[in-house]
Design a protein around this motif. Structure first.
Motif, mmCIF file in Angstrom:
data_model
loop_
_atom_site.group_PDB
_atom_site.id
_atom_site.type_symbol
_atom_site.label_atom_id
_atom_site.label_comp_id
_atom_site.label_asym_id
_atom_site.label_seq_id
_atom_site.Cartn_x
_atom_site.Cartn_y
_atom_site.Cartn_z
ATOM 1 N N ASN A 75 -6.727 4.155 -3.293
ATOM 2 C CA ASN A 75 -5.970 3.880 -4.510
ATOM 3 C C ASN A 75 -5.157 5.096 -4.940
ATOM 4 O O ASN A 75 -5.421 6.224 -4.520
ATOM 5 N N ILE A 76 -4.188 4.844 -5.818
ATOM 6 C CA ILE A 76 -3.512 5.969 -6.456
ATOM 7 C C ILE A 76 -4.440 6.561 -7.511
ATOM 8 O O ILE A 76 -5.376 5.930 -7.980
ATOM 9 N N ASN A 77 -4.140 7.799 -7.854
ATOM 10 C CA ASN A 77 -4.845 8.513 -8.933
ATOM 11 C C ASN A 77 -6.350 8.591 -8.714
ATOM 12 O O ASN A 77 -7.136 8.551 -9.648
ATOM 13 N N ASP A 127 -2.326 11.174 -5.597
ATOM 14 C CA ASP A 127 -1.444 11.144 -6.752
ATOM 15 C C ASP A 127 -1.064 9.712 -7.073
ATOM 16 O O ASP A 127 -1.748 8.771 -6.663
ATOM 17 N N PHE A 128 0.041 9.507 -7.784
ATOM 18 C CA PHE A 128 0.329 8.192 -8.341
ATOM 19 C C PHE A 128 1.288 7.371 -7.488
ATOM 20 O O PHE A 128 1.818 6.358 -7.936
ATOM 21 N N ILE A 129 1.517 7.766 -6.216
ATOM 22 C CA ILE A 129 2.404 7.003 -5.349
ATOM 23 C C ILE A 129 2.051 7.316 -3.898
ATOM 24 O O ILE A 129 1.521 8.393 -3.598
ATOM 25 N N GLU A 155 8.694 9.397 -5.763
ATOM 26 C CA GLU A 155 7.782 10.194 -6.591
ATOM 27 C C GLU A 155 8.544 10.990 -7.643
ATOM 28 O O GLU A 155 8.155 11.041 -8.818
ATOM 29 N N THR A 213 -0.021 5.595 -0.716
ATOM 30 C CA THR A 213 -1.416 5.649 -0.275
ATOM 31 C C THR A 213 -1.488 5.168 1.163
ATOM 32 O O THR A 213 -0.792 4.237 1.558
ATOM 33 N N SER A 258 -3.815 7.750 -17.094
ATOM 34 C CA SER A 258 -2.708 8.689 -16.943
ATOM 35 C C SER A 258 -3.247 9.928 -16.255
ATOM 36 O O SER A 258 -4.418 10.286 -16.452
ATOM 37 N N PRO A 259 -2.426 10.625 -15.439
ATOM 38 C CA PRO A 259 -2.920 11.857 -14.797
ATOM 39 C C PRO A 259 -3.446 12.832 -15.837
ATOM 40 O O PRO A 259 -2.777 13.140 -16.821
ATOM 41 N N TYR A 315 0.237 16.491 -2.714
ATOM 42 C CA TYR A 315 0.144 15.095 -3.162
ATOM 43 C C TYR A 315 -1.281 14.561 -2.979
ATOM 44 O O TYR A 315 -2.068 14.542 -3.912
ATOM 45 N N ASP A 316 -1.632 14.141 -1.756
ATOM 46 C CA ASP A 316 -2.986 13.653 -1.470
ATOM 47 C C ASP A 316 -3.648 14.632 -0.510
ATOM 48 O O ASP A 316 -3.004 15.139 0.428
#
Length: 1497
Positions: free
Chosen positions: A556-558, A632-634, A19, A636, A452-453, A591-592
């Motif tokens: 999923n991410i994001n 977040d983007f990584i 991350e 799951t 994008s975030p 994060y999540d």
């Protein structure tokens, strides 16, 4: 094959490292994105950051960016009172060197800096100016000189804004040009001044006054007739100008060199603009039009053509902006470039159009047509789909029709499938359907840069129009979003693209639908998500299930998903988890996570939850909650499934009558709490975490809310306790018990392995919180609670002979190893540690001791041994303080010396003990006893005052006489002593002090090391200043019956100390002033503030006498500071004459050794600081009381001075002579000056001559001379110059100069004059003026001779057909043309010539008056001045109204001939200024009288 074993912690750390790597790549991408922004910033830094000489200022890019954050956003609270006294209240500011704050007055003056001086760096000043309601504020500038000019004024600036709306009336102003006058729109404005870290100038001075506001400004009603003439005649513009019946500017608004007619326009239609299709607009234009149409109508704008510099993000160079006049809301944003904007429709009947250009690149400009139309909001919503392009909303270069749409269905979008949208799009649609319906949105296609975030680049956002609450959040990427349903009939859809990467765009359908039915699943609205892979939205149902991911799969991410769940009113929602597997656990779940919160209040019921442990069940407090999921983007995992159902609320449950009944009522905020937590309603019970042989988990966060029946409180006892620690503040793992309602902690954070003391609450409801971090876990705790009666109902024992202890409440503490709490008793003992033992580390103990009312508490120490002594006792200490006021009776006490006894001032005190994490000693034992309050005058060692390790008895002393001191003649005092004595004698008497001996480290300027200071107890005013050294001071007498004596020593050099005797004496002020004024009667009344003064000083009451320091053959001492206060009988004044005078100097400002004579009451200096060897002139006071101050520094001593004084009659009773043929001089009083080599002072005479220097000779350096000249009332003074030769000429004459000014107002008649040209004659406006001469320390020339005579005030001539000049000299510097007041019907003025040029440093003023009922029309013959430059800071002409000061032109410069100008009255002022470099041809200006003016006498 052997599989390597990887521990769980390492497995968890690996994805975190990945991350961080990806995050680093994103940071690099953001930096690349920012490069374009920095290119634009560099434009300002390079071009805007150049000084007038072309030298780059010392301003880094970082400093420029830091200045971009506007400090003006600080909100000041409203005042609760409107009664102010001259001095404004100091508001929030940063190092403001002047009085700022709220000013309530009808007129006044504010400013910072001074002409010839400068303001400070880091100034931030705010004035709030308020005049009576119904009036507005007229602001005019006396002078203005700030760093700049620079685009947007990023360094130093002034800004004037409306208080109520925050709308700026001026924008940020900087540079050296005087701004035009400013008029407010309301009765309250805010003036803000800010300076940065470098480059300071003279500052500014502005005048304000309240003026009447005509009926138009107070919402005067306009006729609803469509006829332009009928309604415009009924409208009265507040600027007193009658509004024309056709489009024309009604008033000149604040402009900068605007080459077209601007102002307020009252008309039904018209056209405005600047430039032309085949031409261009000018640089540095600033134009404002205010357009008003009849009430009930709005304004439709259409563009003829449009071509401005750009397009650029934010249009920082040249732009147009159309905004609502009342609210300031922009209808267009700033617009630039070459694309013709969409048509614009206003929301009201009045708008403001602003045009601005910078100093480079000009194009064709624009043409804008406007007309009044009916309000579109009266249109009935159509029954069939129909789009109304009603108004252009704020946007930048939107390539599609955007605006307000009133229709039941339709389609909007941008771009196309196979095509793309543009860069720099900023589009807004406002969609409205009939009331009672909501809007359903569905997407046809969607392709926007991303994902994008937070979608920082290109995005779409759908939000409620009324609340602004987003229904979608920012949406980006290529996935088609979920359908969206609004909550009202009105929404706003926003699309934005940046300057790179464009895709296909989107197409969005909308239609009006009925509001949802209740109690069933309705997909009602897409709540703020980002690419949420499941159905989310508002759910109205009795029960159901929500979640994301699956067992065996992953989310999923994001993801960003929100569900709003509502059940029928009167019920609450019970949540249970089927499975739960999110990334974590991690502190605060960054994060999540999942979070369940109350819909109305936003209060979280769970906090963020993450990890793989199934959370506890959760119960809501209301019928509507919000469930939020974020990834977040990584990394799951499987996700979660959450079931909900409606259940009856527990709020009506009756408290059980049998103990130990548990109600699991609500899951309170927690993170992976491994025990049952929540709200507990019971009589008794037990809570805890961990076990005696086990441990609690990492990252626990548990909350219990415990409630017992009303009227009872809760007693807590601990079964066991073992948490990580102890550590100061318990930052790792802790328990905290606090009051539920107030949040007051009953324990503070508790940690470590010592079992805490029992705790008793103050109410029937508490909160217990436990938290653990991600490392080190121990056994935990078990805490029992039970309801008990309120201890505060216990009656204080009437038997005072025996100790009655009541352990009533555990006060805030951490691991205190002794019984603490509130103690109600007549006597007793408290303490910690033992003789031969020690107290613990990290102790924090508080005792509250109360004895019966009417008694006080005396404390005596059994023993005392704490870590120390140290300055301020920062490690371990005891402090005894008053309970009510918090005033410390001892200060912090530490070390091993037993403190003196202490007596309280009331019946309740607080004793506090604290130890840190290292070094423990034996502790202390403290006895207390109730004693009666005393009323007799005798010695009472009543209280130990704040001190540190004082080796003598100090404290409060009540006695008629006595002695205090420290050290001894054969010994010395200690280092680090701090002792305070408060001495009180009977009321009506004062305290006289005499010294036996004094021997302290020093003398040193300011006595920074060891010192004694005697001061008044009530006011804190020092009677002595700090005293140090070995010289015995003079006697000291107080002004009241109560004083404070303070002694302090530092960590080095100790001497013998001091002994000070005191006695009560009668008040010296009752002494009758002697009636025999022929003898000198001295009264040594009081020693005034001084340090080591070698002569008798103090207050002197006498008719005559002499004060002396030093001697003709000797010298005074170093570091002298002496003050004499001299008083003669009332009705007389004091005349001072000097026998001899020899002080170090002369030096500018006399910074080393000096004498200063000043008025006692006002502090006004009669002499200024005097130094050097020239005997000063005679000095005469203005009252019967003066102060004489002498100061010497640590080097160079000379003979000193002898000063004689005598009482004399008041010179102001002298009759002005009736014989006007002779010049009668009266040497009345020298005015403040330094070493003036000629007679100066006040002169009462019909005529005379003053001057300094001589033809063939020169004046002296460092002269400062003032003459005050008065002639009989009703006359004025005419000055003519015989010769004139001063250093210069230089801009603003900073070295040597003469200035003639009005005595009453201080208004300069000449400005500073210097150089060798003989100035023009000058005529005053009153019968009294001040003439000032100043020279610096280098270059002296012949000086000047100035003759004056009294003249009758001249009447204004009746004959207006001829030019009648009056030699009235207006403020100027070396003006090479005839200036002054001109009364005629026509004429010509100017400076320079078409074949020549004007001079440097010109300052010329013409006042032109035409007959009553006329006004003045100006036409320019030619015009060529230095420029153009923003604000015209160098050379300029300004034409303004004489009465109001309102500028008709603003500052004008450059080579383009300005438009004609017509005044509003019959008297105007024309001002011309040139600086010290660059001159051009100048100007010629013709004027003539035309009908229609307002008479100004």
């Amino acid at each position: 094959m052997t599989v390597p074993v990887v521990d769980r912690q390492a497995a968890q750390n690996f994805p975190m490292l990945v991350e961080y790597c990806i995050l680093g790549l994103l940071v690099v991408a953001v930096i690349v994105k920012a490069l374009d922004f920095f290119v634009n910033v560099l434009k300002y830094v390079i071009f805007g950051g150049l000084s007038s000489s072309g030298v780059l200022k010392k301003k880094s890019l970082l400093m420029f960016l830091s200045l971009a954050s506007d400090r003006n956003e600080t909100t000041f609270p409203p005042e609760t009172t409107k009664k102010w006294y001259e001095k404004p209240q100091q508001r929030q500011s940063m190092d403001c060197s002047v009085n700022a704050g709220r000013v309530v007055a009808s007129s006044g003056e504010i400013g910072i800096g001074s002409i010839g001086g400068s303001y400070n760096d880091y100034e931030y000043c705010v004035w709030e100016i308020e005049v009576p309601e119904g009036l507005v504020i007229q602001i005019t500038w006396e002078y203005f000189d700030l760093e700049g000019p620079s685009p947007l004024c990023p360094y130093d600036y002034v800004d004037i804004s409306e208080y109520a709306t925050g709308e700026s009336l001026t924008g940020k102003i900087c540079g050296s040009g005087i701004p035009p006058p400013v008029r407010s729109r309301s009765n309250v404005v805010v003036v803000t001044f800010s300076s940065d870290v470098s480059v300071v100038f003279q500052g500014f001075r502005l005048h304000f006054e309240a003026i009447a506001l005509s009926s138009s400004s107070s919402s005067s009603s306009l006729s609803s007739s469509s006829s332009s003439s009928s309604w415009s005649e009924s409208y009265n513009d507040q600027y007193e100008t009658t509004v024309p019946t056709e489009t024309s500017p009604a008033t000149q608004l604040p402009p900068m060199n605007c080459s077209v007619d601007t102002g307020r326009i009252v008309a039904s239609s018209g056209e405005i603009g600047i430039g032309s299709i085949g031409g261009s607009y000018n640089n540095n234009e600033y134009c404002v039009w205010e357009i008003q149409v009849p009430e009930g109508l709005i304004i439709q704008f259409t563009w003829g053509y449009f071509n401005l510099e750009g397009p650029s993000p934010g249009c920082p160079y040249d732009y147009v902006d159309i905004s609502e006049y009342g609210t300031g809301e922009s209808l267009t944003g700033v617009i630039c470039g070459s694309s013709i904007p969409q048509s614009v429709r206003s929301h009201s009947n009045m708008v403001r159009v602003t045009f601005r250009s910078d100093y480079s690149v000009t194009l064709q400009g624009f043409s804008l047509q406007f007309e009044a139309i009916s309000d579109q909001y009266e249109t009935t919503a159509p029954t069939a789909p129909e789009v109304y392009e009603t108004t252009q909303l704020p946007q930048m270069f939107c390539s599609v029709n955007a605006g307000r749409i009133v229709a039941p269905s339709g389609e909007i979008g941008i771009g196309s499938i196979g095509g793309s949208y543009n860069d720099y799009e900023d589009c807004v649609w406002e969609i409205q359907v009939p009331e009672g319906l909501v809007i359903q949105f569905t997407w046809e296609y969607f392709d926007v840069e991303g994902p994008s975030p937070w979608c920082p680049y290109d995005y779409v956002d759908i939000a409620e129009y009324g609340t602004g609450k987003s229904l979608t959040g920012r949406i980006c990427g290529s996935s088609i979003p979920q359908s969206v349903r609004s909550r009202s009939n009105f929404v706003r859809v926003t699309f934005n693209s940046d300057y790179s990467v464009t895709l296909q765009g989107f197409r969005l359908h909308y239609e009006a639908v009925s509001e949802m039915p209740t109690t069933e699943w309705i997909e009602t609205t897409q709540l703020p998500p980002m690419n949420c892979s499941v159905d989310t939205g508002r759910i109205v149902a009795y029960s159901g299930e929500i979640g994301i991911g699956s067992i065996g799969g992953s989310y999923n991410i994001n993801e960003y998903c929100v569900w709003e769940i509502e059940v029928p009113e009167g019920l609450v929602i019970q949540f249970t988890w089927e499975y739960f597997d999110l990334e974590g656990p991690s502190p605060w779940c960054p994060y999540d996570y999942v979070d369940i919160s109350e819909y109305e209040t936003g209060e979280s019921l769970t906090g963020r939850i993450c990890g793989s442990s199934i959370p506890q069940p959760v119960r809501s407090r209301s019928n509507t909650v919000r469930v939020t999921f974020n990834s977040d983007f990584i990394v799951t995992l499987q996700g979660f499934m959450l079931q909900f159902e409606a259940i009856a609320g527990d709020c009506d449950t009756i408290v059980p009558t049998t103990p130990t009944t548990w109600y699991e009522t609500s899951q309170l905020p927690e993170m992976n709490c491994s025990v049952d937590t929540g709200r507990i309603v019971a009589y008794s019970g037990e809570i805890g975490i961990g076990s005696v042989g086990g441990s609690y988990n990492n990252n626990e966060y548990c909350v219990w809310e415990i409630e017992v029946p009303e009227g009872l409180i809760i007693k807590f006892t601990w079964e066991y306790f073992a948490l990580e620690g102890p550590s100061p503040g318990c930052p790792f793992d802790y328990v905290d018990i606090s009051e539920y309602e107030s949040g007051d902690s009953l324990t503070g954070r508790i940690c470590g392995s010592s079992i805490p003391w029992s705790v008793r609450s103050q109410s029937n409801k508490v909160r217990v919180t436990f938290s653990s971090d991600y490392s080190v876990t121990l056994q935990g705790f078990a805490l029992q609670f039970e309801a008990t009666s309120d201890q505060y109902e216990t009656t204080i024992a009437t038997e005072t002979a025996t100790p009655d202890w009541y352990e009533t409440t555990r006060l805030p503490q951490t691991n205190c190893s002794v019984d603490t709490g509130r103690v109600v008793a007549s006597s007793g003992e408290i303490g910690i540690g033992s003789i031969g033992g020690s107290y613990n580390d990290n102790e924090y103990c508080i005792w509250e001791i109360q004895v019966p009312e009417g008694q006080i508490i005396k404390f005596t120490w059994g023993y005392f041994s704490l870590e120390g002594p140290s300055s301020y006792c920062p490690y371990d200490y005891v402090d005894i303080s008053e309970y009510e006021t918090g005033e410390s009776l001892t200060g912090r006490i530490c070390g091993s010396e037993s403190p003196p006894s202490v007596t309280s001032q009331s019946n309740t005190v607080v004793v506090t003990f604290i130890s840190d994490a290292s070094v423990t000693f034996q502790g202390f034992r403290l006895n207390f006893q109730a004693i009666p309050e005393t009323s007799t005058t005798e010695w009472y060692d009543t209280t130990r005052l704040p001190q540190m390790t004082c080796s003598v008895e100090a404290g409060r002393v009540v006695a008629s006489s006595g002695e205090i001191g420290i050290g001894s003649i054969v010994g010395s005092y200690n280092n680090n002593e701090y002792c305070v004595w408060e001495i009180e004698v009977p009321e009506g008497l004062t305290v006289k002090f005499t010294w036996d001996y004094v021997s302290l480290e020093g003398p040193s300027p300011g006595c920074p090391y060891d010192y004694v200071d005697i001061s008044e107890y009530e006011t804190g005013e020092s009677l002595t200043g700090r005293i140090c050294g070995s010289r015995i001071p003079g006697a000291v007498r107080s002004r009241s019956n109560k004083v404070r004596v303070t002694f302090s020593s530092d960590s080095s050099v100790t001497l013998q100390g001091f002994a000070l005797q005191f006695e009560a004496t009668s008040d010296q002020y009752e002494t009758t002033i002697p009636t025999d004024t022929t003898t000198t009667e001295w009264y040594e009344i009081t020693l005034l503030p001084h340090t080591n003064c070698s002569v008798d000083t103090g207050r002197v009451v006498a008719s005559s006498g002499e004060i002396v320091i030093g001697s003709i053959g000797g010298s005074y001492s170093n570091n002298e500071y002496c003050v004499w206060e001299i008083e003669v009988p009332e009705g007389l004044i004091i005349k001072f004459t000097w026998d001899y005078f020899g002080l170090e100097g002369p030096s500018p400002g006399c910074p080393y050794d000096y004498v200063d004579i000043s008025e006692y009451e006002t502090g006004d200096s009669l002499t200024g600081r005097i130094c050097g060897s020239s005997i000063p002139g005679t000095v005469r006071s203005r009252s019967n009381k003066v102060r004489v101050t002498f100061s010497s520094d640590s080097s160079v001593t000379l003979q000193g001075f002898a000063l004689q004084f005598e009482a004399t009659s008041d010179q102001y009773e002298t009759t002005i002579p009736t014989d006007t043929t002779t010049t009668e001089w009266y040497e009345i009083t020298p005015i403040p000056h330094t070493n003036c080599s000629v007679d100066t002072g006040r002169i009462v005479a019909f005529s005379g001559e003053i001057g300094i220097g001589s033809i063939g000779g020169s004046y002296n350096n460092n002269e400062y001379c003032v003459w005050e000249i008065q002639v009989p009332e009703g006359l004025v003074i005419k000055f003519t110059w015989e010769y004139f030769d001063l250093e210069g000429p230089s801009y603003n004459c900073p070295y040597d100069y003469v200035d003639i000014s009005e005595y009453e107002t201080g208004e300069s008649l000449t400005g500073r004059i210097c150089g060798s040209s003989i100035p023009r004659s000058v005529r005053s406006r009153s019968n009294m003026v001040r003439v000032t001469f100043s020279s610096d320390y280098s270059v002296t020339l012949q000086g000047f001779r100035l003759q004056f005579e009294a003249l009758a005030e001249t009447s204004v001539p009746i004959e207006t057909s001829t030019s009648d000049w009056y030699e009235t000299q207006f403020p100027r510097m070396n003006c090479g043309v005839d200036t002054g007041r001109l009364e005629t019907t026509s004429g010509e003025i100017g400076i320079g010539s078409q074949n020549g040029s004007y001079a440097n440093n010109e300052h010329c003023v013409w006042e032109i008056q035409v007959p009553d009922g006329m006004k003045v029309e100006f036409q320019w013959e030619y015009f060529n001045l230095e420029g153009p430059s923003p604000g015209c800071p160098y050379d300029y002409v300004d034409i303004s109204e004489q009465a109001t000061g309102e500028s008709l032109t603003g500052r004008i410069c450059g080579s383009e001939s300005p438009p004609s100008v017509t005044s509003q009255s019959n008297t105007v002022v024309v001002t011309f200024i040139s600086d010290a470099s660059v001159t051009f041809q100048g100007f010629r200006l013709n004027f003539q009288a035309i009908p229609g003016g307002v008479f100004i006498s």
